[in-house]
Scaffold this motif. Structure first.
Motif, mmCIF file in Angstrom:
data_model
loop_
_atom_site.group_PDB
_atom_site.id
_atom_site.type_symbol
_atom_site.label_atom_id
_atom_site.label_comp_id
_atom_site.label_asym_id
_atom_site.label_seq_id
_atom_site.Cartn_x
_atom_site.Cartn_y
_atom_site.Cartn_z
ATOM 1 N N THR A 447 -5.700 -47.119 6.831
ATOM 2 C CA THR A 447 -6.880 -47.955 7.082
ATOM 3 C C THR A 447 -6.944 -48.419 8.521
ATOM 4 O OG1 THR A 447 -5.624 -49.899 6.328
ATOM 5 C CG2 THR A 447 -6.969 -48.743 4.685
ATOM 6 N N ASN A 448 -5.802 -48.533 9.169
ATOM 7 C CA ASN A 448 -5.752 -48.953 10.563
ATOM 8 C C ASN A 448 -5.509 -47.721 11.430
ATOM 9 O OD1 ASN A 448 -5.088 -49.988 13.117
ATOM 10 N ND2 ASN A 448 -4.238 -51.860 12.240
ATOM 11 N N PRO A 449 -6.477 -47.337 12.282
ATOM 12 C CA PRO A 449 -6.273 -46.129 13.103
ATOM 13 C C PRO A 449 -5.104 -46.252 14.067
ATOM 14 C CG PRO A 449 -8.228 -47.353 13.813
ATOM 15 C CD PRO A 449 -7.777 -47.968 12.531
ATOM 16 N N ALA A 450 -4.736 -47.473 14.447
ATOM 17 C CA ALA A 450 -3.589 -47.654 15.346
ATOM 18 C C ALA A 450 -2.302 -47.205 14.662
ATOM 19 C CB ALA A 450 -3.484 -49.108 15.782
ATOM 20 N N TYR A 451 -2.121 -47.550 13.389
ATOM 21 C CA TYR A 451 -0.921 -47.139 12.670
ATOM 22 C C TYR A 451 -0.900 -45.618 12.480
ATOM 23 C CZ TYR A 451 -0.430 -52.109 11.548
ATOM 24 O OH TYR A 451 -0.302 -53.467 11.632
ATOM 25 N N ARG A 452 -2.069 -45.024 12.258
ATOM 26 C CA ARG A 452 -2.135 -43.567 12.136
ATOM 27 C C ARG A 452 -1.693 -42.902 13.440
ATOM 28 N NH1 ARG A 452 -6.856 -43.243 10.146
ATOM 29 N NH2 ARG A 452 -8.080 -43.027 12.049
ATOM 30 N N LEU A 453 -2.140 -43.444 14.571
ATOM 31 C CA LEU A 453 -1.760 -42.873 15.861
ATOM 32 C C LEU A 453 -0.268 -43.059 16.125
ATOM 33 C CD1 LEU A 453 -2.370 -41.562 18.551
ATOM 34 C CD2 LEU A 453 -3.164 -43.774 19.409
ATOM 35 N N VAL A 454 0.280 -44.207 15.792
ATOM 36 C CA VAL A 454 1.717 -44.432 15.963
ATOM 37 C C VAL A 454 2.503 -43.385 15.173
ATOM 38 C CG1 VAL A 454 3.630 -46.010 15.482
ATOM 39 C CG2 VAL A 454 1.510 -46.893 16.431
ATOM 40 N N THR A 455 2.079 -43.128 13.950
ATOM 41 C CA THR A 455 2.755 -42.136 13.120
ATOM 42 C C THR A 455 2.722 -40.763 13.772
ATOM 43 O OG1 THR A 455 2.148 -43.388 11.142
ATOM 44 C CG2 THR A 455 2.793 -41.087 10.833
ATOM 45 N N GLN A 456 1.577 -40.379 14.321
ATOM 46 C CA GLN A 456 1.468 -39.069 14.952
ATOM 47 C C GLN A 456 2.300 -38.993 16.231
ATOM 48 O OE1 GLN A 456 -2.921 -39.360 14.648
ATOM 49 N NE2 GLN A 456 -2.855 -37.265 13.901
ATOM 50 N N ILE A 457 2.399 -40.089 16.968
ATOM 51 C CA ILE A 457 3.247 -40.104 18.161
ATOM 52 C C ILE A 457 4.716 -39.942 17.766
ATOM 53 C CG2 ILE A 457 4.123 -41.596 20.009
ATOM 54 C CD1 ILE A 457 1.315 -42.664 20.368
ATOM 55 N N LEU A 458 5.124 -40.616 16.705
ATOM 56 C CA LEU A 458 6.511 -40.511 16.258
ATOM 57 C C LEU A 458 6.834 -39.090 15.818
ATOM 58 C CD1 LEU A 458 6.814 -43.803 14.169
ATOM 59 C CD2 LEU A 458 7.717 -43.382 16.447
ATOM 60 N N ILE A 459 5.890 -38.440 15.149
ATOM 61 C CA ILE A 459 6.138 -37.088 14.641
ATOM 62 C C ILE A 459 6.126 -36.067 15.766
ATOM 63 C CG2 ILE A 459 5.180 -35.252 13.203
ATOM 64 C CD1 ILE A 459 4.182 -37.430 11.287
ATOM 65 N N ARG A 460 5.147 -36.165 16.671
ATOM 66 C CA ARG A 460 4.946 -35.105 17.662
ATOM 67 C C ARG A 460 5.731 -35.327 18.957
ATOM 68 N NH1 ARG A 460 -1.559 -33.882 17.574
ATOM 69 N NH2 ARG A 460 -1.896 -34.082 15.321
ATOM 70 N N ALA A 461 5.996 -36.597 19.303
ATOM 71 C CA ALA A 461 6.687 -36.870 20.562
ATOM 72 C C ALA A 461 8.128 -37.299 20.364
ATOM 73 C CB ALA A 461 5.929 -37.937 21.363
ATOM 74 N N GLY A 462 8.498 -37.695 19.143
ATOM 75 C CA GLY A 462 9.894 -38.011 18.863
ATOM 76 C C GLY A 462 10.372 -39.329 19.431
ATOM 77 N N LEU A 463 9.479 -40.276 19.683
ATOM 78 C CA LEU A 463 9.905 -41.562 20.230
ATOM 79 C C LEU A 463 10.572 -42.405 19.151
ATOM 80 C CD1 LEU A 463 7.842 -40.625 22.424
ATOM 81 C CD2 LEU A 463 7.240 -43.038 22.709
#
Length: 745
Positions: A447-463
């Protein structure tokens, strides 16, 4: 040794001087009123245009919110556009129905005088009577009600209209100027005003100082109503200063049981901490001698502490403090400092139990007893080695810096004292799980696009999750080839790092930048964050993540709900890169590891990947016969190790050697006549080139009459023909299988 504690001094006189010097004039008043736009104490302007009062609920001020509720909670946008911006007291009273009459209504929609005339006329048809009303007495031109916003004529001898005159009488006929002031336009209601007159001089200064600090820090919203609740609670206690009681005493001695008064209690505890820091906060010089360090006074965020009270031996407590001060001053992370304190606290309890009374009693014999005690409790778990390492670091520092030369030279910890490290299983998530997580439909359920983006950053960038949440708004760097990189602060390594990202992730970051506006961080906390400077915490994101996983019903291969941590996505990315044959050094740089050893956990899977390719390849010897090795056989691991070693130490241009490296090769580079030679289809081009060279060599040898040389190379040519035929046949079979599979799909 521990220095003697400094004598305690009365804090209150010193604190009063500090408060007088710290509180600025604008916060020194007994009555404080803040503008609606104030980022800390205001709520933003009411959505109703021209209202100007602070919004507190649904974007509306108190009065308009009550009017909205009374109207049946209509659509907020429609209500805001249609309602009067004035409060009830400022709205005009109804005027007489008679045209041209300026008196207020009193009876039947008419003023008192016209109502009397209509009664005396026998109550004729009202519409006809209103067409030709009788003349009544009117006030002099320009005379209106004394209430500023009211344009009605005054009633009789009073300076007020009919309705305001009745209100004046009902309220006990107060002084006219006092009564009229009640109707002045209200810019701040009682709930928006902070009155500190109930408090004594010092306590009032303390609250003023706390409000000033909150206004400067802009870290959280503070409702004036909550401040007033604290003021009334403090006034009821009769306290002279917030320091009269401890935090725990204030926490349990004021307000109703939690969580009903949680805001009141939180503000009160925060206020005491701020006043305590003003009185006692003199950096390391004042904090070192205390048995509980308030780390916020030493430059650390939050309200964390280091508690040394469990180390009862004064000779050991002072050294532990000195050790931790040195380590924290050198940039050690707080969590590492906590581990050190926990380890030394356990050692102190052991020393107390066995009767160690001084540093001089700590020798190798005692350490061996302690090591045995550790093993009995922890038995090789990860904390086992950490406890030994922290103690070793402490003893080494005492000896290195000569903090106490009574430490015996035999108080040593050796490498053999550490338990064998257990190799943990890889923490990467299975691709079957990742397919569910990365599915667009599931990602859209955030529901929160910010949390969706954080998830994608964690998956694709490995932070790491903390690093991802704290990235700045301007976190994207573009290189000379227009390729985007994500710039972040690697908190673990205490350095900035760059990681390449794809165009899709870059576009999502740009969208998030538009959503956060001018906030300095990309993922600001959604509440209690007036300036958007505070980033979302990892605990907040984790709660949202776990709710999302439950909503998406992500399950593992056994049908069980998946339980994961955000850090596992970092392992998953490393594993994926290794399995795609990305060099380990490149993976190390992408994950910003400090050393290749940190990446080795992922690199173990590279061996599995290469072995899978090796097992799938067709291997033939010099006779063209298949070389079969059972992957599940008892010698599979040993055979694989031998092949890897052969590739590394005896690499050939057209295959590799299967001879164990311990043996000497009797064939002197004549590999194509060597029974230990093994090759695969990947070397077919080299074999064909070699075959052409051999034919030329045989032809030249026969022309020169070199029969022996021609015979030797005939054997090589025969072996090459068999190898090429077998590998060609294998390639044809694979191609036909591939075509069939493709057609079937």
């Amino acid at each position: 040794m521990r220095a003697p504690a400094r004598p305690s001094v009365p804090r209150r006189p010193v604190l009063l001087e500090q408060l007088l010097g710290a509180v600025r004039p604008e916060f020194r008043a007994e009555v404080l009123v803040f503008a609606a736009a104030d980022p800390v104490f205001g709520g933003g302007a009411c959505r109703v245009e021209s209202c100007g009062r602070a919004a507190r609920s649904k974007g509306l001020c108190q009065g308009h919110h009550l009017r909205w509720v009374g109207a049946g909670r209509p659509d907020p946008d429609v209500f805001v556009a249609s309602t009067d911006h004035r409060w009830r007291r400022q709205r005009p009273n109804a005027a007489c129905r008679v045209t041209g009459c300026g008196y207020g209504t009193a009876r039947g929609g008419m003023c008192q005088l016209h109502g009397q005339r209509w009664d005396r006329a026998g109550r004729p048809d009202l519409h006809g009577w209103l067409a030709d009303p009788p003349t009544i007495k009117t006030p002099p031109p320009g005379v209106v009600c004394a209430v500023a916003h009211c344009d009605l004529w005054p009633q009789a001898t009073l300076p007020l209209c009919h309705a305001h005159a009745n209100t004046w009488k009902v309220n006990g006929r107060p002084a006219m100027d006092v009564f009229v002031c009640r109707f002045v336009e209200v810019t701040a209601t009682a709930e928006e005003i902070i009155r500190l007159g109930l408090l004594g001089p010092q306590l009032r200064l303390e609250i003023q100082y706390v409000l000033q600090c909150r206004h400067e820090q802009r870290a959280t919203k503070t409702l004036p109503a909550v401040v007033m609740a604290v003021v009334r609670a403090l006034a009821a206690t009769g306290a002279v200063s917030l320091l009269d009681r401890t935090e725990d005493e204030w926490r349990i001695g004021i307000g109703r049981p939690a969580p009903r008064d949680s805001n009141l209690r939180a503000l009160l505890i925060d206020a005491r901490r701020k006043v305590s820091d003003l009185a006692d906060g003199d950096s390391w010089e004042g904090e070192f001698d205390r048995d509980v360090w308030q780390l916020r006074r030493l430059g650390f965020t939050g309200n964390q502490r280091l508690d040394f009270t469990a180390i009862e031996q004064p000779w050991l407590r002072g050294l532990v403090k000195r050790w931790l001060r040195w380590r924290l001053g050198a940039g050690l992370g707080l969590e590492a400092g906590r581990r050190g304190l926990r380890s030394l606290t356990r050692f102190a309890l052991f020393c107390q139990r066995v009767g160690v009374g001084a540093l001089a009693d700590i020798d190798r014999v005692l350490l061996e007893r302690y090591l045995a005690d550790l093993h009995a409790e922890l038995a090789g778990r990860q904390r086992h080695g950490d406890q030994i390492g922290q103690l070793n670091s402490f003893l080494h520092a005492v000896r290195q810096h000569h903090w106490d030369d009574t430490l015996p030279a035999t108080a040593l910890v050796f490498t053999q004292d550490y338990p064998a490290r257990v190799e943990r299983a890889p923490r990467a998530l299975a691709e079957q799980v990742m397919a569910q997580i990365e599915h667009p439909d599931n990602l859209a359920r955030f529901t929160n696009p910010a949390y969706r983006l954080v998830t994608q950053i964690l998956i694709r960038a490995g932070l790491r999750v903390t690093d991802a949440l704290s990235v700045s708004r301007d976190c994207v760097v573009i290189d000379a080839e227009s390729a985007p990189y994500l710039r972040y602060l690697n908190h673990k390594m205490k350095r900035e790092a760059l990681v390449p990202i794809d165009e899709q992730l870059h576009a999502l970051i740009v969208e998030q930048q538009g959503r956060v506006g001018d906030a300095p961080v990309l993922f600001p906390r959604s509440t209690k964050n007036p300036d958007g400077r505070t980033a979302t915490t990892s605990s907040t994101y984790r709660l949202a993540l776990y709710r999302w996983l439950a909503l998406c019903d992500v399950r593992d291969a056994h049908g069980r709900p998946v339980r994961l941590t955000p850090h596992q996505w970092r392992h998953t990315l490393g594993t994926r890169l290794i399995n795609r044959d990305v060099p380990q050094e490149v993976v190390r740089r992408i994950l910003d590891h400090d050393s290749p050893q940190m990446t080795a956990h992922y690199a173990r899977l590279h061996d599995t990947t290469v072995r899978r390719h090796w097992e799938a390849a067709r291997k033939v010897d010099i006779a063209g016969a298949l070389v079969a090795i059972d992957p599940a056989g008892p010698l599979a691991e040993a055979a694989w190790a031998k092949q890897r070693l052969g590739r590394a130490t005896q690499a050939l241009p057209n295959g590799f050697c299967g001879l164990p490296v311990q043996k000497t090769c009797p064939h002197a580079n004549a590999c194509l006549t060597c029974p230990m030679f093994v090759t695969t289809a990947e070397f077919l081009p080299q074999h064909r080139t070699h075959r052409g060279q051999i034919i030329e060599l045989i032809t030249a040898a026969q022309a020169r009459g070199q029969t022996r040389l021609a015979e030797m190379n005939q054997q090589v040519l025969g072996n090459l023909d068999r190898i090429i035929d077998t590998l060609d046949h294998d390639a044809d079979d694979d191609a036909s299988v591939g075509i069939g599979d493709s057609d079937a799909g």
